[in-house]
Design an enzyme around this catalytic site. Sequence first.
Site, PDB file in Angstrom:
ATOM      1  N   CYS A 156     -22.048  46.606   0.437  1.00 49.98           N
ATOM      2  CA  CYS A 156     -23.275  45.864   0.146  1.00 49.98           C
ATOM      3  C   CYS A 156     -22.994  44.395   0.382  1.00 49.98           C
ATOM      4  O   CYS A 156     -22.223  43.778  -0.337  1.00 49.98           O
ATOM      5  CB  CYS A 156     -23.708  46.102  -1.304  1.00 49.98           C
ATOM      6  SG  CYS A 156     -24.937  44.941  -1.901  1.00 49.98           S
ATOM      7  N   HIS A 171     -31.507  38.097 -28.586  1.00 48.72           N
ATOM      8  CA  HIS A 171     -32.384  37.130 -29.232  1.00 48.72           C
ATOM      9  C   HIS A 171     -31.727  36.439 -30.423  1.00 48.72           C
ATOM     10  O   HIS A 171     -30.934  37.039 -31.137  1.00 48.72           O
ATOM     11  CB  HIS A 171     -33.653  37.835 -29.720  1.00 48.72           C
ATOM     12  CG  HIS A 171     -34.547  38.263 -28.606  1.00 48.72           C
ATOM     13  ND1 HIS A 171     -35.628  37.518 -28.184  1.00 48.72           N
ATOM     14  CD2 HIS A 171     -34.513  39.351 -27.792  1.00 48.72           C
ATOM     15  CE1 HIS A 171     -36.217  38.141 -27.170  1.00 48.72           C
ATOM     16  NE2 HIS A 171     -35.565  39.255 -26.928  1.00 48.72           N
ATOM     17  N   CYS A 211     -31.622  42.025   0.148  1.00 50.91           N
ATOM     18  CA  CYS A 211     -32.131  42.969   1.149  1.00 50.91           C
ATOM     19  C   CYS A 211     -32.536  44.280   0.501  1.00 50.91           C
ATOM     20  O   CYS A 211     -33.061  45.170   1.165  1.00 50.91           O
ATOM     21  CB  CYS A 211     -31.155  43.169   2.298  1.00 50.91           C
ATOM     22  SG  CYS A 211     -30.022  44.553   2.119  1.00 50.91           S
TER      23      CYS A 211
END
Lengths: 414, 575
Positions: free
Chosen positions: B492, B131, B529
């Site tokens: 992956c 921030h 997925c």
Amino acid sequence: MKEYDVIIIGGGPAGLASAISAKDEGKDILLIEREVRLGGILKQCIHDGFGLLRFNEKLSGPEYAEKYIDIFNEKKIKALTLTFVTEIVKEENGFTVSVVNRDGVTNLHTKTVILATGCRERTARQIFIHGTRPSGIFTAGTAQAFVNIYGQKPTKKCIILGSGDIGLIMARRLTLEGAEVKGVYEAKPTPSGLTRNVHQCLNDYNIPLHLSHTVTRVFGNSRLTAVEVSRVDENMAPIKGTEQIIECDALILSVGLIPENELAETLGAKLNERTKGPVCDNLYMTSVDGLFSCGNALHVNDLVDYVSENAAEAGKAAANYIKSERKLLEFSVGENLLYIVPQSIELESDLSAVTVYFRSSGDFNGKKFTIKVNGDTVFEKKYAFLRPPEMEKLVIDMNKFNLNMNSRIEFSII
Amino acid sequence: MNIKKIQKRLNSSFDGKVTASYRDNSIVLEGELSSWDDIVKACYTAAKRYSKTHVVNDIKFTGAEIPKMRVPDFSDKSLEGSFWDVLIIGGGISGASIARELSKWELDVLLADKEPDLALQASGRNDGEIHPGVDLSKGSLKHRYVLLGNKMYESVCKELSVPFERRGQYVGFTQRWTFPFVVLYALKKKYIDDVTDTKIISRKNLIAAEGKINPNFKFALFNSSAACVCPYGITIAYAENAVSNGVKVSLGTAVTGMVVEDENIVSVSTNRGTIYPKLVINAAGVFSEDVAKMAGDRFFSIHPRKGTDSILDKKAGVLLNSIAAIKETALKRSHTKGGGVLHTVHGNLLIGPDALETYKKEDTATEPSSISKVFAKQKRTVPALTERDIITYFAGVRAPTFEEDFIIEAGRKTKNIIHCAGIQSPGLTCAPAIALDIEAKALEMLKKDGLVINENKSFNPIRKAIPALKEMAPKEREELIKKNPDYGVIVCRCEEISKGEILDALSSPISVPTVDGVKKRVRPGMGRCQGGFCMPLVIQIIADYLNIPMDEVKKSYDNSSVLFGDIKEKSKELL
């Protein structure tokens, strides 16, 4: 850089069939598969029912795949397995395909690409399952891989959400492996899978099917301990007060398949809202010149037989592709049709036997599949039943229609 | 506010059911209420924002049973009888960063967390924004640390090899009449509150920078210092660096009690044995009040506040390059900027969070209403957002005090404890700066106790990250694959993660060989997925690595095995 006529991405039924037919055209082709072995998802589909249309016999998934793999090997088609496509770049005269595998990073050049990447399953999050995040939530395909490939039991007591074909088949499979399937729940008022699967996989095993129900919450911090199911209204919104808690250790999801279209998208291929796959013409070419798509990457098929069939056509078309100005006539989708594939025809191509696949948008009895050209009915076929889960196929001689770029061709079910 | 005034106010709302009294310089509220929201309201009534006089909530909640802290199911004696210079309780961003700063010294430091991995609670369940501090004013610890922390992030992330991107934050306003007020606000921020990067930008410049942002924004408040980091990534990185420099991290280790004598913590009991620390650092997040209580030093209360975020597919990443939020009512004071849209370091969009008071400190279950409310609001920030792009969502529970400021101080009664409590947004931003202050405080306290502390001569501030092959240039990737072909085996497909990277995660300094542990470190299963394709492969890799059967591989917690064993077990028995 090595130069190919056709590079096929995906070594499942679509990839194999398109590779074989492209090879028959005498071209230099390469198939790329990310897994160790060819066969795609068929490897884990050990149930039967494959090949009824194509071979007129009931085969298991691996048997069906084996038939194609044998031909593929006989024809000495080149394949790279355990190889992953990281990027495809469209160029003036074709595509550069970048792959990685154990040997490193390689760039390959090809005139055409066939996307035969199959589909993936919708996940629990995509259908907004809420509650905790325990282990024990699986898509039906993942559960199937665990049981049939790894020989592992993913559940002892489960419910299945969604009555898609894989869900129905897994209900039977898990029952046969000693798990208790407490019920199949389907948000729609009608089953999503093939009627034969409802009979063979649920009714024959006394597994209850609860239509118009969905899972509204899961419980458990480590392993799933229970799910909450609720009845849904006609808009598929859960009805308050109908919640029921079911104790189980797994939630298995069969809530739809989505074509794997990420590569197509990065190449700028236009996608169809309904099929979620690329739009294509009767030669299975997408909106990108030289980029073809077939099988479940194009639209989710009910039967592998259809996959092989349209993939073979795509393979042939890709092998014979010559860059030229496209003269595409787009189809209009009229009443009661969920979708039609292809979405257009190439007027310069052979139109004597155009294969169209379609699904109705609802359950209909005794309606006609109709083709109108400039408002005149030029083709119709009556069907005793039409249901969205059951894809229909027709081969139509479109030469008879005298089509030109100004024709308006509309398909509907009336 | 004196206690009589507080009581009067409480009486008007709660009809004498809540009484207030001063005790040890805290405002203690007592009584009985059946609504948690009423309890929160009562405590807020008594609390003064940013005050060091804290509200202690002793109002009995009769509406439901407050769940007990979840602790690991197992116990052992692995820590029994051990002595430590410093015990840090909590493996979130606070605990991990403090551990790392303390590792610069020759100290025996133990970081204990009850969870099976680091950053499993609030630190891993937030949007990862660094921030700018534009919503904070001088006088609070939040304000002090946000400015310091924000500036430190580049160098910290560089040292720890964590992706960090300064993308800037836009807060858009739809009502033109608010312009003069916002200008004044911006000037105050810039010149009085030292948030020097605060700027007002025109609609034209806003649209030029962010083409998909709400076209009805008339102008925006812009802070270029706003940035994004992966919040659990930075926590794990801090902790790994601490471990490499000699800190011991003990996961699955819950602090369950303390023996305090003469205002000194003598021993601390855990499920892994009793330990004897010279100094305790309380970085226990939502449980920091409980830890303070165990230490006999409870002078504040935590009221759990839940927030839910959604993660969108990378496809949606093109909708926004930065961080953006909408402000519809002019600068009303609220506990967060009211959620926003953020482009993560991994290229996804993150939407949220909301803020709901709850009495359940560990309730990370998600609710459909949270998602839809957040979406309805943020569609006014970026109209093209669609729920269809959601790939997952998560909830986290923040740990604010009723004064809404941090507590960074030594015990008020108990002498050998430092509290790092009440940490909520922007706690992630503040952590590097807070850690330095706590390090100094800890050294001072230990030295006062007569300990001679030497510098850790072998301290290395640099953490080597696991290579992310997807991000590499082809040549660099090729070289790595040549060295280790496992880097060329993609496991992956969505996130393009190789087997080599997964094996690296398993052999990393704080190896957490679970599906989630691997996922947090190298991201298989984080994509669209959600692990459908790769989960079986990941389980197999973990099983092979540990040489255990696949059914012993866990998702995360102790009882979270994914599989129930060989399907043919039964038939084997029959043979």
